[in-house]
Design an enzyme around this catalytic site. Structure first.
Site, PDB file in Angstrom:
ATOM      1  N   HIS A   1       8.630  -3.491  -4.182  1.00 54.63           N
ATOM      2  CA  HIS A   1       7.764  -2.994  -5.263  1.00 54.63           C
ATOM      3  C   HIS A   1       8.599  -2.336  -6.347  1.00 54.63           C
ATOM      4  O   HIS A   1       9.461  -1.497  -6.042  1.00 54.63           O
ATOM      5  CB  HIS A   1       6.772  -1.942  -4.721  1.00 54.63           C
TER       6      HIS A   1
ATOM      7  N   GLU B   1       6.053  -0.286   4.634  1.00 51.26           N
ATOM      8  CA  GLU B   1       6.579   0.374   3.448  1.00 51.26           C
ATOM      9  C   GLU B   1       6.858   1.850   3.713  1.00 51.26           C
ATOM     10  O   GLU B   1       5.923   2.601   4.003  1.00 51.26           O
ATOM     11  CB  GLU B   1       5.539   0.241   2.324  1.00 51.26           C
TER      12      GLU B   1
ATOM     13  N   GLU C   1       2.224  11.383   0.413  1.00 48.04           N
ATOM     14  CA  GLU C   1       1.153  10.473   0.829  1.00 48.04           C
ATOM     15  C   GLU C   1       1.064  10.291   2.341  1.00 48.04           C
ATOM     16  O   GLU C   1       0.025   9.920   2.861  1.00 48.04           O
ATOM     17  CB  GLU C   1       1.339   9.104   0.176  1.00 48.04           C
TER      18      GLU C   1
ATOM     19  N   ARG D   1       6.127   6.102 -12.165  1.00 46.06           N
ATOM     20  CA  ARG D   1       5.217   5.035 -11.735  1.00 46.06           C
ATOM     21  C   ARG D   1       4.642   4.239 -12.913  1.00 46.06           C
ATOM     22  O   ARG D   1       3.671   3.497 -12.755  1.00 46.06           O
ATOM     23  CB  ARG D   1       4.114   5.548 -10.803  1.00 46.06           C
TER      24      ARG D   1
ATOM     25  N   HIS E   1       8.813   5.286  -4.390  1.00 46.21           N
ATOM     26  CA  HIS E   1       8.988   6.125  -3.196  1.00 46.21           C
ATOM     27  C   HIS E   1      10.476   6.413  -2.955  1.00 46.21           C
ATOM     28  O   HIS E   1      10.844   7.517  -2.567  1.00 46.21           O
ATOM     29  CB  HIS E   1       8.385   5.454  -1.968  1.00 46.21           C
TER      30      HIS E   1
ATOM     31  N   GLU F   1       4.017  -2.589  -9.008  1.00 40.94           N
ATOM     32  CA  GLU F   1       2.894  -1.758  -8.557  1.00 40.94           C
ATOM     33  C   GLU F   1       2.944  -0.510  -9.423  1.00 40.94           C
ATOM     34  O   GLU F   1       3.629   0.462  -9.110  1.00 40.94           O
ATOM     35  CB  GLU F   1       3.046  -1.420  -7.081  1.00 40.94           C
TER      36      GLU F   1
ATOM     37  N   ASP G   1       9.933   0.321  -2.104  1.00 42.68           N
ATOM     38  CA  ASP G   1       9.240   0.597  -3.366  1.00 42.68           C
ATOM     39  C   ASP G   1      10.090   1.615  -4.130  1.00 42.68           C
ATOM     40  O   ASP G   1      10.365   2.710  -3.619  1.00 42.68           O
ATOM     41  CB  ASP G   1       7.843   1.158  -3.012  1.00 42.68           C
TER      42      ASP G   1
HETATM   43  C1  LER Z   1       1.417   1.041  -1.707  1.00 44.55           C
HETATM   44  O1  LER Z   1       2.276  -0.057  -1.867  1.00 44.55           O
HETATM   45  C2  LER Z   1       2.120   2.283  -2.109  1.00 44.55           C
HETATM   46  O2  LER Z   1       3.194   2.247  -2.666  1.00 44.55           O
HETATM   47  C3  LER Z   1       1.503   3.574  -1.800  1.00 44.55           C
HETATM   48  O3  LER Z   1       1.846   4.534  -2.762  1.00 44.55           O
HETATM   49  C4  LER Z   1       0.025   3.511  -1.566  1.00 44.55           C
HETATM   50  O4  LER Z   1      -0.503   4.771  -1.521  1.00 44.55           O
HETATM   51 MN    MN Z   2       4.238   0.369  -2.991  1.00 45.17          MN
END
Ligand code: LER
Ligand code: MN
Length: 272
Positions: free
Chosen positions: A211, A152, A158, A217, A188, A246, A185
């Site tokens: 995701h 991912e 992060e 979020r 992100h 998520e 995701d």
């Molecule tokens: C995990 O899928 C994710 O998106 C991250 O933000 C975990 O820290």
């Molecule tokens: Mn994720």
């Protein structure tokens, strides 16, 4: 495309988890809301009674499309790019045990934060070499078991290793394994990608898992991402996997799960 939502099997500090623990109650809720699957976030398969989990999953008619592994980094500091070789080795062994767990569900194993970061005193090239080496070893282990691994791209706040889809695609070239692809995701991508739509197209059939979360979020519909367009583009590239929520458990777990289901089912119906 099908819908799932993340449930953590153990207590965890990571915040974007709609459901934590209480498997019997929460899996029944997820099934009753009409989800097709549940994505399990598992810190260590050794802490699970895998047979018990499988029985509850099955009783509720759910699939497990993917297993999240990031808690091994978040709670225990295991990473593929740690300067200590023993910790790197533990991270690889942990992922192999996640692959073994995934076999029961033909689930994808997610590689998120367990990739680690470029540590102080470590050269970026060295970190990337360790990463490629670990990924090859895990992909080789997973291949005869027909398990796929999905890395991912994660935003800059992060990690500093593989934050964009294009970096993820370069890594795929380096690793060179058919069972190694990407998990995209939307949370992100909203931070790092110049165009979410173009990045989805660029990743194409290397998207193994997806995701969903809105820009803040929260559940889809609570922020400013264009999920109608995102779903259309995924459909255009023939993505037939899961959209897995998520999301922060806000305003509460059940409401965010209900709202996600309502918004996404509406969009998926519109495709047909
Ligand atoms: C995990 O899928 C994710 O998106 C991250 O933000 C975990 O820290
Ligand atoms: Mn994720």
């Amino acid at each position: 495309m099908k819908l799932s939502i993340v449930l953590s099997t153990q207590p965890a500090s990571f915040s974007a988890l709609a459901y934590k623990g209480e498997l019997e109650t929460n899996l029944a809720k997820i099934a009753n809301l009409g989800y097709d699957g549940v994505e399990l976030a598992v810190r260590d398969p050794k802490l699970l009674d895998a047979g018990h989990v499988s029985r509850i999953v099955e009783q509720n008619g759910l699939e497990v499309p993917a297993i999240g592994t990031g808690q091994a980094y978040g709670e225990e500091g295991l990473s593929f790019t740690h300067s200590d070789a023993t910790i790197r080795e533990h991270a690889i062994e942990r992922i192999k045990s996640q692959v073994d767990l995934a076999v029961a569900y033909s689930a994808i194993v997610i590689l998120g934060l367990i990739r680690g970061k470029v540590e102080t005193g470590v050269q970026r090239d060295q970190a990337l070499d360790w990463l490629v080496e670990a990924l090859r070893e895990c992909a080789n282990y997973a291949s005869p078991k027909n398990i796929k691994l999905a890395l991912e791209p994660i935003n800059r706040y992060e990690t500093d290793l593989i934050i964009t889809v294009s970096e993820g695609l370069e890594l795929i070239e380096k690793v060179g394994a058919d069972n190694f692809g990407l998990l995209l995701d939307t949370f992100h991508m909203n931070i790092e990608e110049p165009s979410i739509e173009q990045s989805i197209r660029n990743a194409g059939n290397r998207i193994f898992h997806f995701h969903i979360a809105d820009s803040n979020r929260w559940y889809p519909g609570a922020g400013h991402l264009d999920f109608k367009r995102i779903v259309e583009v995924l459909d255009n590239i023939n993505y037939a996997g899961y959209l897995s929520a998520e999301i922060l458990p806000l305003p509460n777990p059940d409401t965010c799960a209900q709202e996600t289901k309502k918004t996404m089912s509406g969009l998926l119906v519109d495709l047909n």
